[in-house]
Enzyme design. Structure first.
Site, mmCIF file in Angstrom:
data_model
loop_
_atom_site.group_PDB
_atom_site.id
_atom_site.type_symbol
_atom_site.label_atom_id
_atom_site.label_comp_id
_atom_site.label_asym_id
_atom_site.label_seq_id
_atom_site.Cartn_x
_atom_site.Cartn_y
_atom_site.Cartn_z
ATOM 1 N N SER A 26 75.881 -39.268 -0.966
ATOM 2 C CA SER A 26 76.425 -39.096 0.284
ATOM 3 C C SER A 26 78.028 -39.389 0.342
ATOM 4 O O SER A 26 78.695 -38.503 0.811
ATOM 5 C CB SER A 26 76.064 -40.176 1.290
ATOM 6 O OG SER A 26 74.561 -39.991 1.571
ATOM 7 N N ARG A 30 81.135 -36.078 0.251
ATOM 8 C CA ARG A 30 82.589 -36.371 1.417
ATOM 9 C C ARG A 30 83.637 -36.347 0.532
ATOM 10 O O ARG A 30 84.593 -35.990 0.986
ATOM 11 C CB ARG A 30 82.067 -37.718 2.200
ATOM 12 C CG ARG A 30 81.118 -37.390 3.496
ATOM 13 C CD ARG A 30 80.412 -38.790 3.612
ATOM 14 N NE ARG A 30 79.515 -38.841 4.721
ATOM 15 C CZ ARG A 30 78.409 -38.332 4.905
ATOM 16 N NH1 ARG A 30 77.787 -37.911 3.496
ATOM 17 N NH2 ARG A 30 77.428 -38.207 5.774
ATOM 18 N N GLY A 101 70.658 -30.437 2.517
ATOM 19 C CA GLY A 101 70.851 -30.749 3.881
ATOM 20 C C GLY A 101 72.350 -31.269 4.170
ATOM 21 O O GLY A 101 72.970 -30.812 5.172
ATOM 22 N N SER A 173 72.348 -39.893 13.631
ATOM 23 C CA SER A 173 72.575 -38.973 12.582
ATOM 24 C C SER A 173 73.721 -39.097 11.875
ATOM 25 O O SER A 173 74.967 -38.811 12.483
ATOM 26 C CB SER A 173 71.826 -37.675 12.795
ATOM 27 O OG SER A 173 72.298 -36.921 11.772
ATOM 28 N N GLN A 175 74.719 -37.152 9.283
ATOM 29 C CA GLN A 175 75.210 -35.888 9.221
ATOM 30 C C GLN A 175 75.654 -35.221 10.379
ATOM 31 O O GLN A 175 76.656 -34.529 10.294
ATOM 32 C CB GLN A 175 73.857 -35.060 8.631
ATOM 33 C CG GLN A 175 73.486 -35.511 7.111
ATOM 34 C CD GLN A 175 72.277 -34.702 6.469
ATOM 35 O OE1 GLN A 175 71.788 -33.716 7.309
ATOM 36 N NE2 GLN A 175 71.916 -35.077 5.424
ATOM 37 N N ASP A 323 66.020 -43.084 3.563
ATOM 38 C CA ASP A 323 65.654 -42.499 2.085
ATOM 39 C C ASP A 323 64.689 -43.384 1.279
ATOM 40 O O ASP A 323 64.366 -42.956 0.430
ATOM 41 C CB ASP A 323 66.942 -41.646 1.607
ATOM 42 C CG ASP A 323 67.721 -40.715 2.274
ATOM 43 O OD1 ASP A 323 66.772 -40.029 2.710
ATOM 44 O OD2 ASP A 323 68.898 -40.808 2.213
ATOM 45 N N LYS A 351 62.650 -33.980 6.520
ATOM 46 C CA LYS A 351 63.230 -34.239 5.210
ATOM 47 C C LYS A 351 62.871 -32.890 4.480
ATOM 48 O O LYS A 351 62.400 -31.823 4.907
ATOM 49 C CB LYS A 351 62.892 -35.401 5.008
ATOM 50 C CG LYS A 351 63.682 -36.694 5.669
ATOM 51 C CD LYS A 351 65.252 -36.786 5.351
ATOM 52 C CE LYS A 351 65.729 -37.839 5.972
ATOM 53 N NZ LYS A 351 67.037 -38.036 5.646
ATOM 54 N N ARG A 355 57.682 -36.338 4.908
ATOM 55 C CA ARG A 355 57.532 -37.468 4.230
ATOM 56 C C ARG A 355 56.579 -38.388 4.627
ATOM 57 O O ARG A 355 55.694 -39.145 3.934
ATOM 58 C CB ARG A 355 58.715 -38.171 4.007
ATOM 59 C CG ARG A 355 59.574 -37.484 2.957
ATOM 60 C CD ARG A 355 61.052 -38.327 2.747
ATOM 61 N NE ARG A 355 61.587 -37.553 1.747
ATOM 62 C CZ ARG A 355 63.109 -37.735 1.631
ATOM 63 N NH1 ARG A 355 63.679 -38.619 2.308
ATOM 64 N NH2 ARG A 355 63.624 -37.000 0.716
#
Length: 445
Positions: A26, A30, A101, A173, A175, A323, A351, A355
């Site tokens: 992550s 970024r 994603g 979220s 994202q 995750d 995902k 999952r």
């Protein structure tokens, strides 16, 4: 098709010592995106994750902000500015997000404010199944021009002038929140985002580190940024990824006699839900040497094997460990007894695979009982892994969870379709081999 044969750890063997895991995925995404927006197309980033997902982001940043030829002025918006149809030439810049994603959703925010430019974001078959309207819809409220393919990729964007607005998210979220913040940097006025629960705050921390203040409510549910804003490029040091470390932390908790430490590990409070689960279950762990570098806390986490109890996952805890749920399900199956209930995790359905369904299928094939819920799982404790052959379904976290299951199994586990692990943890097989020589090998399926 690449597969793994994972043998059970020999009797009396354990996982011991100190190790590191690759850079946080992550934060790596970024760091590349904010550096590109700040004019640094080839930024100074220490411990950047060299995974397929992050490589996709890096190539897109080069195309959008630097032209990718190396001879232009740094960060020049003109070097790869797609021509409008009226100017002649191809009107759209094609951008390949691979399986990522994070790449496609964050770039939707970045590209929405690139006035006069047109883009088409696409990816592999797995990415094309993932929902994008959750990002597109709030961006349209800011004036963005975005088209999806019935809510999924490919995504077409025509850069427009954006206006800051207030957005209430229905699902926590990181994202979506990040895409809106990145769009907000280019908008006129204040962009305010409110979420039903806190989510990862890597974007907020890095924006502050790059000189753009992000206002917050104090409880992590509301953030705001005022635009237009300019970023000041800075070198970034990326800590180890706790989502990657989770597989080894759980393995150490499960294998008798183990005592394993992972250093330089990211300990952002919005990502340490797995440690809360350890506390709830009674897993023995400790953190040492915590410091903040590039806006992110990091330190050494050590886990010691021992008996532990059932535990639950629900509510605000879910975004802090979404995750890690596959490997935490494996941990739960080995609890001393009782029922572990994971709920409020319907996000798992969309995902890289479904999952919830995939965990149930894989666990069933290796002798574990798990019951599915619409929003999670119910896992009886007191179980052990028999062994068997399973498929990852192209999901990297399922593949690595199955590998850990192989280490604690009676008969070994063959994991099919493991090339997907390169999206988040290049070198996973080699890392396992260093800790436990001879237990894992690559085979063709």
């Amino acid at each position: 098709m690449k597969c793994w044969r994972v043998r059970p750890l020999p009797g009396g063997s354990a996982l011991r010592g100190t190790m590191r895991v690759p850079g946080d995925k992550s934060i790596s995404h970024r760091a590349l995106i904010l550096s590109g927006m700040a004019g640094e197309v080839e930024p100074e980033i220490e411990n950047l994750l060299e995974s397929e997902d992050v490589k996709a982001t890096r190539e897109i940043i080069r195309k959008v902000f630097g032209g990718g030829t190396g001879g232009e002025e740094k960060g020049s918006a003109e070097t790869q500015k797609p021509k409008n149809a009226a100017e002649g030439g191809d009107p759209v810049l094609e951008l390949d997000c691979g399986n990522s994603g994070t790449t496609i959703r964050l770039m939707m925010g970045v590209l929405s404010g690139r006035k006069g430019c047109c883009f088409r974001l696409d990816g592999d078959a797995s990415l094309r199944r993932r929902p994008m309207e959750r990002v597109a819809a709030p961006l349209r409220k800011m004036g963005a021009c975005i088209e999806t393919n019935e809510g999924r990729p490919p995504v077409r964007i025509e850069g427009r002038e954006l206006i800051g607005t207030r957005v209430q998210l229905s699902v926590a979220s990181a994202q979506v929140k990040s895409a809106l913040l990145l769009a907000g940097l280019q908008a006129t006025g204040t962009t305010e985002i409110t979420s039903p629960a806190p989510s990862r705050d890597h974007t907020e921390r890095m924006l502050n580190y790059f000189g753009v203040p992000v206002e917050g409510s104090g409880n992590g549910r509301a953030v705001a940024v005022r635009g237009p804003a300019s970023l000041a490029p800075r070198p970034v040091s990326v800590p180890g990824d706790i989502s990657s470390a989770a597989f080894f932390l759980v393995a150490a908790a499960l294998i008798p006699g183990s005592e394993l430490s992972i250093e330089n590990l990211g300990l952002n409070p919005t990502r340490t839900g797995i440690l809360d689960c350890f506390d709830a279950a009674g897993v023995s762990w400790e953190a040492q040497g915590i410091e903040t570098v590039s806006g992110e806390p990091r330190g050494k986490v050590s886990v010691r094997a021992g008996e532990f109890s059932a535990f639950g996952i629900a509510g605000d805890l879910v975004p802090r460990l979404i995750d890690e749920i596959p490997v935490l399900a494996l941990l739960a199956a080995h609890s001393a007894g009782g029922l572990s209930v994971f709920r409020d995790a319907a996000e798992l359905r969309v995902k890289e695979s479904d999952r919830i369904a995939r965990i149930a299928e894989v666990f069933g094939r290796i002798g574990l009982v798990v019951r599915t819920r619409d929003d999670g799982l119910e896992i009886p404790g007191g179980q052990s892994v028999r062994g068997g052959t399973v498929s990852s379904g192209g999901d990297h976290r399922i593949a690595m969870t199955a590998a850990v299951a192989g280490l604690v199994s009676r008969e070994g586990v063959i994991v099919e379709d493991v090339a997907c692990v390169e999206t988040s943890f290049p070198g996973f097989q080699e890392t396992v081999e260093r800790l436990a020589p001879g237990v894992i090998e690559a085979i063709e399926g």
